[in-house]
Design an enzyme around this catalytic site. Structure first.
Site, PDB file in Angstrom:
ATOM      1  N   LYS A   1     -11.267  -3.222  -4.400  1.00 23.59           N
ATOM      2  CA  LYS A   1     -12.087  -2.014  -4.494  1.00 23.59           C
ATOM      3  C   LYS A   1     -11.383  -0.928  -5.283  1.00 23.59           C
ATOM      4  O   LYS A   1     -12.012  -0.065  -5.876  1.00 23.59           O
ATOM      5  CB  LYS A   1     -12.320  -1.443  -3.088  1.00 23.59           C
ATOM      6  CG  LYS A   1     -13.143  -2.298  -2.188  1.00 23.59           C
ATOM      7  CD  LYS A   1     -13.039  -1.761  -0.750  1.00 23.59           C
ATOM      8  CE  LYS A   1     -13.889  -2.568   0.197  1.00 23.59           C
ATOM      9  NZ  LYS A   1     -13.671  -2.188   1.603  1.00 23.59           N
TER      10      LYS A   1
ATOM     11  N   LYS B   1       0.815  -1.215   0.000  1.00 26.19           N
ATOM     12  CA  LYS B   1       0.000   0.000   0.000  1.00 26.19           C
ATOM     13  C   LYS B   1       0.851   1.268   0.000  1.00 26.19           C
ATOM     14  O   LYS B   1       0.463   2.270  -0.592  1.00 26.19           O
ATOM     15  CB  LYS B   1      -0.949   0.020   1.207  1.00 26.19           C
ATOM     16  CG  LYS B   1      -2.125  -0.921   1.049  1.00 26.19           C
ATOM     17  CD  LYS B   1      -3.250  -0.580   2.008  1.00 26.19           C
ATOM     18  CE  LYS B   1      -4.441  -1.486   1.795  1.00 26.19           C
ATOM     19  NZ  LYS B   1      -5.471  -1.337   2.824  1.00 26.19           N
TER      20      LYS B   1
ATOM     21  N   LYS C   1      -5.438  -9.568  -6.945  1.00 25.83           N
ATOM     22  CA  LYS C   1      -6.696  -9.884  -6.253  1.00 25.83           C
ATOM     23  C   LYS C   1      -7.805  -8.908  -6.661  1.00 25.83           C
ATOM     24  O   LYS C   1      -7.516  -7.764  -7.056  1.00 25.83           O
ATOM     25  CB  LYS C   1      -6.502  -9.932  -4.733  1.00 25.83           C
ATOM     26  CG  LYS C   1      -6.321  -8.612  -4.063  1.00 25.83           C
ATOM     27  CD  LYS C   1      -6.428  -8.751  -2.543  1.00 25.83           C
ATOM     28  CE  LYS C   1      -6.383  -7.357  -1.953  1.00 25.83           C
ATOM     29  NZ  LYS C   1      -6.624  -7.247  -0.555  1.00 25.83           N
TER      30      LYS C   1
HETATM   31  P1  AMP Z   1     -11.474  -4.831   3.048  1.00 25.31           P
HETATM   32  O1  AMP Z   1     -12.422  -4.454   1.980  1.00 25.31           O
HETATM   33  O2  AMP Z   1     -10.042  -4.716   2.634  1.00 25.31           O
HETATM   34  O3  AMP Z   1     -11.773  -4.206   4.370  1.00 25.31           O
HETATM   35  O4  AMP Z   1     -11.705  -6.391   3.257  1.00 25.31           O
HETATM   36  C1  AMP Z   1     -12.818  -6.907   3.927  1.00 25.31           C
HETATM   37  C2  AMP Z   1     -12.720  -8.404   3.995  1.00 25.31           C
HETATM   38  O5  AMP Z   1     -12.817  -8.967   2.677  1.00 25.31           O
HETATM   39  C3  AMP Z   1     -11.399  -8.912   4.574  1.00 25.31           C
HETATM   40  O6  AMP Z   1     -11.650 -10.041   5.396  1.00 25.31           O
HETATM   41  C4  AMP Z   1     -10.603  -9.295   3.359  1.00 25.31           C
HETATM   42  O7  AMP Z   1      -9.663 -10.300   3.639  1.00 25.31           O
HETATM   43  C5  AMP Z   1     -11.701  -9.811   2.421  1.00 25.31           C
HETATM   44  N1  AMP Z   1     -11.307  -9.650   1.009  1.00 25.31           N
HETATM   45  C6  AMP Z   1     -11.035  -8.478   0.365  1.00 25.31           C
HETATM   46  N2  AMP Z   1     -10.715  -8.705  -0.930  1.00 25.31           N
HETATM   47  C7  AMP Z   1     -10.804 -10.052  -1.123  1.00 25.31           C
HETATM   48  C8  AMP Z   1     -10.593 -10.920  -2.246  1.00 25.31           C
HETATM   49  N3  AMP Z   1     -10.258 -10.444  -3.444  1.00 25.31           N
HETATM   50  N4  AMP Z   1     -10.773 -12.255  -2.065  1.00 25.31           N
HETATM   51  C9  AMP Z   1     -11.135 -12.750  -0.850  1.00 25.31           C
HETATM   52  N5  AMP Z   1     -11.342 -11.991   0.248  1.00 25.31           N
HETATM   53  C10 AMP Z   1     -11.178 -10.664   0.130  1.00 25.31           C
END
Ligand code: AMP
Ligand code: TRP
Length: 333
Positions: free
Chosen positions: A201, A114, A198
């Site tokens: 967002k 990041k 991956k």
């Molecule tokens: P975040 O949006 O980064 O706060 O992520 C929220 C949750 O979604 C966390 O548990 C991440 O590990 C999971 N997550 C985010 N992106 C992915 C992805 N591409 N595949 C699987 N899990 C994800």
């Protein structure tokens, strides 16, 4: 098995997508429905480790809470709240930052990704972000933390902080050692445009992800345009080697259908990718369409969402107040 204490968080940074659903939120709902004690947090303090527009942040907090509800998290069974409304998170984060070691944080790969090339310009908050995450978890004595695979290293850090605190203060069971709950198969959903990245967002390409607010047509279109390759449809696991895009689409299919991989190989034997993509779109639409409609409906009712968050914050405040008193006592305050 006994009741688990579950804590997890999602950042309110917009565009919640299929990766968030399969990697995290789907499991939140299952854990809740197995009658565990669940706390799900919209982690707005984590979001401001990179610059946010205050007005949009507020909207995103509501939308993330609406997504929790639309996916099946029930505020009568689980606590839903936003992190900044319970001050103990910031306070415990400071205290735990005096327990965590620089060397541990220096190993965090997410910070390196990041912060990019110019680390000097990254916020200090982004660097100590995993300590705040440890505070979130340890403050509620969570025993299990459902997350996507990308959070595994942060969870290990939370375990290290917990163990060091218990040793330093000679209080063997004071903090729990939280267990990660990470899906065994297809724990990381990848971009529809690049199987080595991956689903995220922040990807500038809308075609790289299925948003949970996408319409049926958008979903169908994105799957149609998803990258595949010139090979034929795989007939065994061996055929998936070095084919990350195909593996990803199959992973999405299996996660949402609950089918076994052998069943899939026989179902699509001798079929082409466009046939598979049609079936895949059907499954995604069936799952996401009701969620998308419910998010849009809830977005029209911000006062209901605010009430859910306020009630959740009150409950989280009560739970955290007891623990923070004990934590401060340990330090001698
Ligand atoms: P975040 O949006 O980064 O706060 O992520 C929220 C949750 O979604 C966390 O548990 C991440 O590990 C999971 N997550 C985010 N992106 C992915 C992805 N591409 N595949 C699987 N899990 C994800
Ligand atoms: N860091 C997590 C992410 O970006 C979100 C998060 C914050 C979290 N606090 C948490 C997840 C506590 C689990 C438990 O996905």
């Amino acid at each position: 098995m006994g009741v688990k204490k579950i804590f997890s968080g999602v950042q309110p940074t917009g565009n919640l997508h299929l990766g968030n659903y399969i990697g995290a939120i789907k499991n939140f709902v299952d854990l809740q429905n197995q009658n565990n004690e669940c706390i799900f947090c919209v982690v707005d303090l984590h979001a401001v480790t990179v610059k946010q527009d205050p007005k949009i942040l507020k909207q995103n907090v509501r939308e993330t809470a609406a997504t929790f509800l639309a996916c099946g998290i029930d505020p009568k069974k689980s606590i839903i709240f936003n992190q900044s409304s319970v001050s103990a998170h910031s306070e415990v984060s400071w205290l735990l930052s005096c327990v965590a070691r620089m060397g541990w944080l220096n190993r965090m790969t997410q910070f390196k990704e990041k912060a990019g090339k110019d680390k000097e310009k990254a916020s200090v908050g982004l660097y100590i972000y995993p300590v705040l995450m440890a505070a979130d978890i340890l403050l509620y004595d969570a025993t299990h933390v459902p997350v996507g695979e990308d959070q595994k290293q942060h969870l290990e850090l939370a375990r290290d902080i917990s163990k060091k605190f218990n040793t330093d203060f000679n209080a063997p069971d004071f903090f729990k050692i939280p267990e990660p709950l990470i899906q065994k198969n297809f724990a990381r959903i990848m971009s529809l445009k690049d199987g080595n990245k991956k689903m995220s967002k922040s990807d500038p390409s809308e075609l790289s992800r299925i948003n949970l607010t996408d319409s049926d047509l958008e979903i169908i279109n994105k799957i149609k345009k998803a990258k595949t390759d010139t090979g034929s449809f795989p007939t065994s696991v061996n055929n998936l080697k070095s084919r990350p895009e195909i593996e990803n689409l199959i992973g999405i299919y299996l996660s949402l259908s609950g089918n076994k991989i052998d069943h899939l190989f026989s179902e699509f034997k001798d079929k082409n990718f466009s046939f598979f993509k049609e079936k895949l779109s059907d499954i995604i639409v069936k799952k996401i369409s009701p969620i998308s409609k419910e998010i849009k409906r809830l977005n029209q009712d911000p006062s209901y969402i605010d009430q859910v968050l306020e009630d959740g914050s009150q409950k989280a405040y009560e739970l955290s107040s007891r623990k923070i008193k004990d934590i401060k006592k340990k330090f001698g305050f």
